[in-house]
Design an enzyme around this catalytic site. Structure first.
Site, short mmCIF file in Angstrom:
data_model
loop_
_atom_site.label_atom_id
_atom_site.label_comp_id
_atom_site.label_asym_id
_atom_site.label_seq_id
_atom_site.Cartn_x
_atom_site.Cartn_y
_atom_site.Cartn_z
N GLU A 48 -6.99 0.30 0.78
CA GLU A 48 -5.75 -0.28 1.30
C GLU A 48 -5.67 -1.76 0.95
O GLU A 48 -4.62 -2.27 0.53
CB GLU A 48 -5.68 -0.09 2.81
N ASP A 52 -2.69 -3.16 -1.45
CA ASP A 52 -1.75 -4.17 -0.97
C ASP A 52 -1.59 -5.28 -2.01
O ASP A 52 -0.47 -5.69 -2.34
CB ASP A 52 -2.26 -4.74 0.35
N ASP A 121 -0.27 2.19 5.29
CA ASP A 121 -1.66 2.05 4.87
C ASP A 121 -2.02 3.09 3.81
O ASP A 121 -2.73 2.78 2.84
CB ASP A 121 -2.60 2.22 6.07
N GLU A 124 -0.64 2.18 0.33
CA GLU A 124 -1.41 1.12 -0.30
C GLU A 124 -2.78 1.63 -0.76
O GLU A 124 -3.25 1.28 -1.86
CB GLU A 124 -1.57 -0.05 0.67
#
Length: 233
Positions: A48, A52, A121, A124
């Site tokens: 994650e 991101d 989440d 990502e």
């Protein structure tokens, strides 16, 4: 289970994972691992973190190239609108990541599978896994199909509070009278109704919007008015 997801995304998006363990890691929550002591995999949190950063960078590069005449403010505004919880949650649902995530029992009962923050989440983490497995070109190929292509459809407009933005724009030089007036209410097929609402500034009509409720119609009217007023700015 993850081979089923692999088959699905390969058929829909021409994406193939060489290392399915990365896909499994991207879709495994920490609570699931805590409840399965013999499970030796990782949860999605590291992926994650990577995903991101990749989404931020990929979106910035794409928008920079697509809109060469835009200043930093406009580019930043659109990027923030795109790279946010509800957008990523919608993409997770589109790829059916919510169907395949491994959750702890308590999280399952609490409805986490449908929670936007979790689905953000997962998106990502999925992007992080795809990057490690296939590289940036594969990530951009997917984003072209399901993320950047939505810019021209109005998809991201649903996440904007245009009524507040319009009010802020119109009142920047002082208090004004902003009013939303219902113009009509029409019955259509399947017993549904379409409402038409006009937004007015000091009694002068700025724009008209339609929707299945007066609230939806007001949002459409506000969006149209805001875009009309800022089109050349």
């Amino acid at each position: 289970m993850f081979s089923e997801l692999q088959t699905e995304i390969e058929a829909r998006y021409d994406i193939h994972f060489d290392d399915l363990s990365l896909l499994e890691e991207a879709l495994t929550q920490a609570n699931y691992i805590n409840e399965h002591p013999n499970y030796h995999g990782r949860d999605y949190q590291r992926l994650e973190f990577l995903g991101d950063a990749i989404m931020q960078q990929s979106s910035a590069v794409y928008l920079f190239k697509r809109y060469p005449d835009w200043d930093e403010g406009r580019l930043t505004e659109l990027r923030i609108l795109m790279v946010q919880t509800r957008s990523f949650a919608a993409l997770s649902r589109e790829l059916h990541l919510d169907h395949y995530v491994q959750l702890g029992h308590g999280e399952e009962i609490s409805g986490a599978r449908n929670r936007d923050s979790l689905l953000e989440d997962l998106w990502e983490a999925f992007i992080g896994a795809l990057y490690l497995d296939q590289g940036q070109d594969a990530v951009m190929n997917l984003l072209e199909q399901v993320f950047f292509s939505k810019i021209d459809t109005g998809f991201y407009d649903r996440f904007v509070d245009y009524k507040s933005k319009l009010q802020e724009l119109l009142q920047k030089n002082g208090t004004v009278d902003i009013n939303y007036q219902k113009i009509s209410e029409e019955q259509i097929e399947n017993n549904e109704q379409i409402f038409t609402v006009a937004v007015q500034l000091n009694g002068k009509q700025l724009a008209v919007g339609e929707g299945k409720s007066t609230k939806d119609a007001e949002k459409v009217a506000a969006r149209r008015a805001y875009k009309d007023l800022t089109m050349d700015k």
